[in-house]
Write a protein that holds these residues in place. Structure first.
Motif, PDB file in Angstrom:
ATOM      1  N   SER A  10      64.415 -36.545  42.409  1.00  0.00           N
ATOM      2  CA  SER A  10      63.864 -36.650  43.760  1.00  0.00           C
ATOM      3  C   SER A  10      63.690 -38.106  44.158  1.00  0.00           C
ATOM      4  CB  SER A  10      62.518 -35.938  43.848  1.00  0.00           C
ATOM      5  OG  SER A  10      62.692 -34.590  43.522  1.00  0.00           O
ATOM      6  N   LEU A  13      67.020 -39.511  44.924  1.00  0.00           N
ATOM      7  CA  LEU A  13      67.501 -39.100  46.246  1.00  0.00           C
ATOM      8  C   LEU A  13      66.860 -39.928  47.342  1.00  0.00           C
ATOM      9  CD1 LEU A  13      67.697 -35.218  46.028  1.00  0.00           C
ATOM     10  CD2 LEU A  13      69.560 -36.834  46.184  1.00  0.00           C
ATOM     11  N   LEU A 226      72.197 -32.202  44.503  1.00  0.00           N
ATOM     12  CA  LEU A 226      71.939 -31.080  45.405  1.00  0.00           C
ATOM     13  C   LEU A 226      72.629 -29.820  44.911  1.00  0.00           C
ATOM     14  CD1 LEU A 226      72.149 -32.580  48.991  1.00  0.00           C
ATOM     15  CD2 LEU A 226      70.173 -32.151  47.571  1.00  0.00           C
ATOM     16  N   ARG A 227      73.862 -29.991  44.344  1.00  0.00           N
ATOM     17  CA  ARG A 227      74.596 -28.819  43.871  1.00  0.00           C
ATOM     18  C   ARG A 227      73.841 -28.153  42.729  1.00  0.00           C
ATOM     19  NH1 ARG A 227      79.428 -30.980  43.107  1.00  0.00           N
ATOM     20  NH2 ARG A 227      79.852 -30.729  45.307  1.00  0.00           N
ATOM     21  N   ARG A 229      70.607 -28.337  42.224  1.00  0.00           N
ATOM     22  CA  ARG A 229      69.403 -27.734  42.791  1.00  0.00           C
ATOM     23  C   ARG A 229      69.751 -26.381  43.400  1.00  0.00           C
ATOM     24  NH1 ARG A 229      65.954 -31.570  46.655  1.00  0.00           N
ATOM     25  NH2 ARG A 229      65.393 -32.639  44.740  1.00  0.00           N
ATOM     26  N   LEU A 230      70.882 -26.365  44.124  1.00  0.00           N
ATOM     27  CA  LEU A 230      71.335 -25.125  44.751  1.00  0.00           C
ATOM     28  C   LEU A 230      71.601 -24.064  43.694  1.00  0.00           C
ATOM     29  CD1 LEU A 230      72.277 -23.901  47.480  1.00  0.00           C
ATOM     30  CD2 LEU A 230      74.570 -24.618  46.877  1.00  0.00           C
ATOM     31  N   LEU A 233      68.384 -22.666  42.359  1.00  0.00           N
ATOM     32  CA  LEU A 233      67.724 -21.821  43.353  1.00  0.00           C
ATOM     33  C   LEU A 233      68.435 -20.480  43.493  1.00  0.00           C
ATOM     34  CD1 LEU A 233      66.784 -24.308  46.176  1.00  0.00           C
ATOM     35  CD2 LEU A 233      65.263 -23.014  44.718  1.00  0.00           C
ATOM     36  N   GLN A 234      69.787 -20.535  43.423  1.00  0.00           N
ATOM     37  CA  GLN A 234      70.529 -19.277  43.534  1.00  0.00           C
ATOM     38  C   GLN A 234      70.241 -18.376  42.345  1.00  0.00           C
ATOM     39  OE1 GLN A 234      74.424 -20.873  44.096  1.00  0.00           O
ATOM     40  NE2 GLN A 234      74.481 -20.354  46.262  1.00  0.00           N
ATOM     41  N   MET A 236      67.446 -18.334  40.737  1.00  0.00           N
ATOM     42  CA  MET A 236      66.109 -17.807  40.991  1.00  0.00           C
ATOM     43  C   MET A 236      66.158 -16.633  41.947  1.00  0.00           C
ATOM     44  SD  MET A 236      63.167 -20.447  41.869  1.00  0.00           S
ATOM     45  CE  MET A 236      63.361 -21.871  40.902  1.00  0.00           C
ATOM     46  N   GLN A 237      66.996 -16.807  42.983  1.00  0.00           N
ATOM     47  CA  GLN A 237      67.137 -15.746  43.967  1.00  0.00           C
ATOM     48  C   GLN A 237      67.692 -14.487  43.323  1.00  0.00           C
ATOM     49  OE1 GLN A 237      70.159 -16.421  46.900  1.00  0.00           O
ATOM     50  NE2 GLN A 237      68.986 -15.407  48.498  1.00  0.00           N
ATOM     51  N   PHE A 259      58.990 -13.803  46.528  1.00  0.00           N
ATOM     52  CA  PHE A 259      59.972 -14.732  45.976  1.00  0.00           C
ATOM     53  C   PHE A 259      59.241 -15.940  45.437  1.00  0.00           C
ATOM     54  CE2 PHE A 259      62.636 -12.467  49.035  1.00  0.00           C
ATOM     55  CZ  PHE A 259      63.655 -12.109  48.194  1.00  0.00           C
ATOM     56  N   GLY A 260      59.786 -16.533  44.452  1.00  0.00           N
ATOM     57  CA  GLY A 260      59.167 -17.769  43.985  1.00  0.00           C
ATOM     58  C   GLY A 260      59.563 -18.101  42.574  1.00  0.00           C
ATOM     59  N   ALA A 261      59.045 -19.189  42.117  1.00  0.00           N
ATOM     60  CA  ALA A 261      59.408 -19.652  40.788  1.00  0.00           C
ATOM     61  C   ALA A 261      58.694 -18.850  39.724  1.00  0.00           C
ATOM     62  CB  ALA A 261      59.058 -21.110  40.628  1.00  0.00           C
TER      63      ALA A 261
ATOM     64  N   LEU B  36      76.279 -28.427  51.393  1.00  0.00           N
ATOM     65  CA  LEU B  36      75.193 -28.243  50.418  1.00  0.00           C
ATOM     66  C   LEU B  36      73.853 -28.204  51.137  1.00  0.00           C
ATOM     67  CD1 LEU B  36      76.376 -30.556  47.539  1.00  0.00           C
ATOM     68  CD2 LEU B  36      75.918 -28.128  47.357  1.00  0.00           C
ATOM     69  N   LEU B  40      71.246 -25.094  51.214  1.00  0.00           N
ATOM     70  CA  LEU B  40      69.873 -25.271  50.736  1.00  0.00           C
ATOM     71  C   LEU B  40      68.886 -24.870  51.818  1.00  0.00           C
ATOM     72  CD1 LEU B  40      70.031 -28.600  48.730  1.00  0.00           C
ATOM     73  CD2 LEU B  40      69.359 -26.370  47.889  1.00  0.00           C
ATOM     74  N   ILE B  48      63.017 -18.749  49.230  1.00  0.00           N
ATOM     75  CA  ILE B  48      63.136 -19.210  47.846  1.00  0.00           C
ATOM     76  C   ILE B  48      62.564 -20.620  47.766  1.00  0.00           C
ATOM     77  CG2 ILE B  48      64.711 -19.591  45.938  1.00  0.00           C
ATOM     78  CD1 ILE B  48      64.977 -16.846  46.791  1.00  0.00           C
ATOM     79  N   THR B  49      61.602 -20.847  46.910  1.00  0.00           N
ATOM     80  CA  THR B  49      61.035 -22.193  46.819  1.00  0.00           C
ATOM     81  C   THR B  49      61.297 -22.772  45.448  1.00  0.00           C
ATOM     82  OG1 THR B  49      58.973 -21.099  46.288  1.00  0.00           O
ATOM     83  CG2 THR B  49      59.205 -22.000  48.513  1.00  0.00           C
TER      84      THR B  49
END
Lengths: 262, 60, 221
Positions: A10, A13, A226-227, A229-230, A233-234, A236-237, A259-261, B36, B40, B48-49
């Motif tokens: 982060s 970035l 970012l990829r 991170r994506l 997240l995917q 997780m989803q 939804f969540g971690a 991307l 996101l 989704i967090t």
């Protein structure tokens, strides 16, 4: 700002978001100066105007080797220090390095056609750059063959380091092989005794292309972060979705899961 | 306009090629970045967090 | 030491049995060399001139073909995990496995060279030169190829990826191997290229096991 601080993606970035516009501007300015100077450079008494190809060929050739060096440092960072951004840097650098190597090859061929009378000469330098290009492509193929980023990172790091050790050996053997089969007609540039009128534009262009590389590398590294991170997240989803289906089938009208971690 | 001698086409071709490849690199990275960010943001909106609880599309 | 000796004995025994693939390498070598006259024509003078190059290319491709099995079979039946976990240094175990692989797959190639030299119209002296350079050079092919084999087994991708990664690394061996044999045939100095070939082999003995061990250690989880 130390290397440790940069370990946080982060922070990386946010830092690069501030630095990138300035870098891009500096690249554009230095590139403009370099292009102007190389346009103003006099013709070579032997090569005529084709010497202008040198101003883009040589920086690309330098970068093709420099990028592998940067990737080797990143590989050390991956294997020895486990720096989280090292493999991101290595993966982002490989396609850029391959592009520069490709350009060095093509401009070399276009320079060779008027000078040597043939597009491709099995000249030692051209041949070693071609082999370097093959190794870049192999490395990219390795990165693309594996889904898990950290697994690919370690394999790629080993291959990058092996390449870094082997490249001088390959360069030496190709030189040796070339002197064995040296055709008589090859004409060479003056080597280190390059006239100032050519040296200054060349150095400016080299600086411009190096800046371009740093800019592109940082931008590509941002994309790679970012990829990842994506990707997480995917996952997780998908996990949230599968648990929803699970509870749904067991309890009928289960409340909608949050939804969540985990 | 400067004169490029008898091999003008080779010089112009090599400069054009370098320009083209560099532009392709820049555009590919830019398009990649935009798509991307877009994906996101979509994930962000669907609830989704990240583990840290911060927004995924937020880059600060 | 007994551990390593046992490893060599085991690997060779597996290689020569059914499914081991050591003899397939020789067969492949033979087939490639026999195919060459069909490509370039049955001109004996030309074949003599190309002979060392053909033999070297055939040996290179044949050693590449069998490299796939170096770690893959052990990975499939789980013994690779035992080797990684054992108290023997992994680098030594890798070097031992490569040595065993070379004895099982590389030495037969050198044994087949005189026969193939006959087919390519090479005289005794040239055949001996090619066999000697193969003897010095094929270990380097095995030891650099081992890196590719280790990468392939940790990535669960063998075959083509391995060839793409390993072939550029084997260029120095090819250059000096062919150069030394050509020099011997032409009556030029054989010593210089041959000693460089030996040096390349020695370097690969160092790099290969360390890189392969690093791959296996980081890659298998």
């Amino acid at each position: 700002m130390t290397l440790i601080d940069l370990a946080n993606p982060s922070k990386f970035l946010s830092l690069t978001a501030r630095v990138l516009p300035w870098l891009a501007a500096a690249t554009a300015i230095v590139l403009a100066i370099g292009l102007y100077q190389s346009a103003a450079a006099p013709d070579d008494y032997q090569q005529g105007a084709t010497v202008k190809i040198m101003f883009i060929h040589v920086p690309n050739a330098w970068l093709s080797m420099l990028v592998w060096g940067v990737m080797s440092l990143a590989a050390l960072g991956t294997l020895v220090w486990r720096h989280p951004l090292a493999d991101v840097a290595a993966k982002a650098a490989a396609p850029i390095g391959a592009a520069f190597t490709f350009l060095a090859l093509v401009t070399g061929a276009l320079w060779g056609r008027p000078m040597w009378g043939t597009y491709w000469e099995w000249d030692a330098r051209l041949t070693s750059v071609l082999i370097l290009f093959l190794m870049y492509l192999g490395l990219i193929a390795l990165w693309r063959a594996v889904e898990d980023p950290s697994r690919a990172a370690r394999a790629g790091a080993v291959l990058t380091l092996v390449g870094a050790i082997n490249l001088p050996i390959i360069k030496f053997s190709v030189d040796w092989w070339n002197t064995l089969h040296q055709p008589a007609s090859v004409m060479r540039l003056g080597g280190p005794t390059l006239d100032r009128a050519f040296l200054v534009p060349l150095l400016v262009m080299a600086a411009a292309f190096s800046l371009l590389f740093v800019t592109l590398l940082l931008a590509a590294m941002r994309n790679e972060i970012l990829r990842r991170r994506l990707r997480s997240l995917q996952m997780m989803q998908a996990r949230a979705f599968s648990s929803e289906v699970d509870t749904g089938s067991h309890e009928g009208n289960a409340p909608k899961p949050k939804f969540g971690a985990a | 306009m400067m004169s490029l001698g008898p091999y003008a086409s080779f010089i112009v071709t090599s400069y054009a090629l370098v320009t083209a490849v560099v532009l392709i690199l820049i555009i590919a990275i830019a398009i990649d970045y935009r798509s991307l960010r877009q994906r996101l943001r979509e994930l962000d909106q669907s609830g989704i967090t990240r583990r840290s609880g911060r927004s995924a599309a937020d880059l600060r | 030491m007994t551990v390593l000796a046992a490893l060599i004995r085991r690997d060779i025994r597996i290689a020569v049995r059914v499914g081991g693939g050591a003899l397939i390498g020789v067969l492949f070598f033979l087939t490639v060399v026999v195919l060459m006259p069909f490509a370039v024509g049955p001109d004996l003078a030309l074949l003599t001139r190309l002979g060392p190059a053909i033999l070297w290319l055939g040996a290179l491709l044949a050693s590449l073909l069998t490299l796939d099995r170096l770690f893959m079979a052990d990975h499939e039946d789980g013994s690779l995990d035992l080797i990684v976990m054992s108290r023997t240094p992994l680098e030594l175990a890798c070097a031992t496995k490569a040595l065993a692989h070379w004895i099982a797959a590389g030495l037969p190639l050198i044994g087949a060279t005189p026969v193939l030299g006959l087919l390519l119209n090479l005289d005794t002296r040239s055949t001996a030169a090619v066999a000697l350079t193969l003897l010095a050079g094929t270990p380097a092919l095995t030891f650099t190829g081992m890196i590719g084999a280790a990468l392939a087994v940790t990535l669960h991708r063998g075959g083509l990826l391995l060839a793409v990664l390993v072939l550029p690394l084997s260029i120095p061996v090819l250059i000096f191997g062919v150069a030394a044999s050509q020099a011997a045939i032409a009556g030029q100095s054989f010593g210089a290229p041959f000693s460089i070939l030996c040096a390349v082999s020695l370097v690969s003995f160092v790099i290969g096991p360390f890189a392969a061990a690093a791959c296996l250690r980081h890659g298998l989880d």
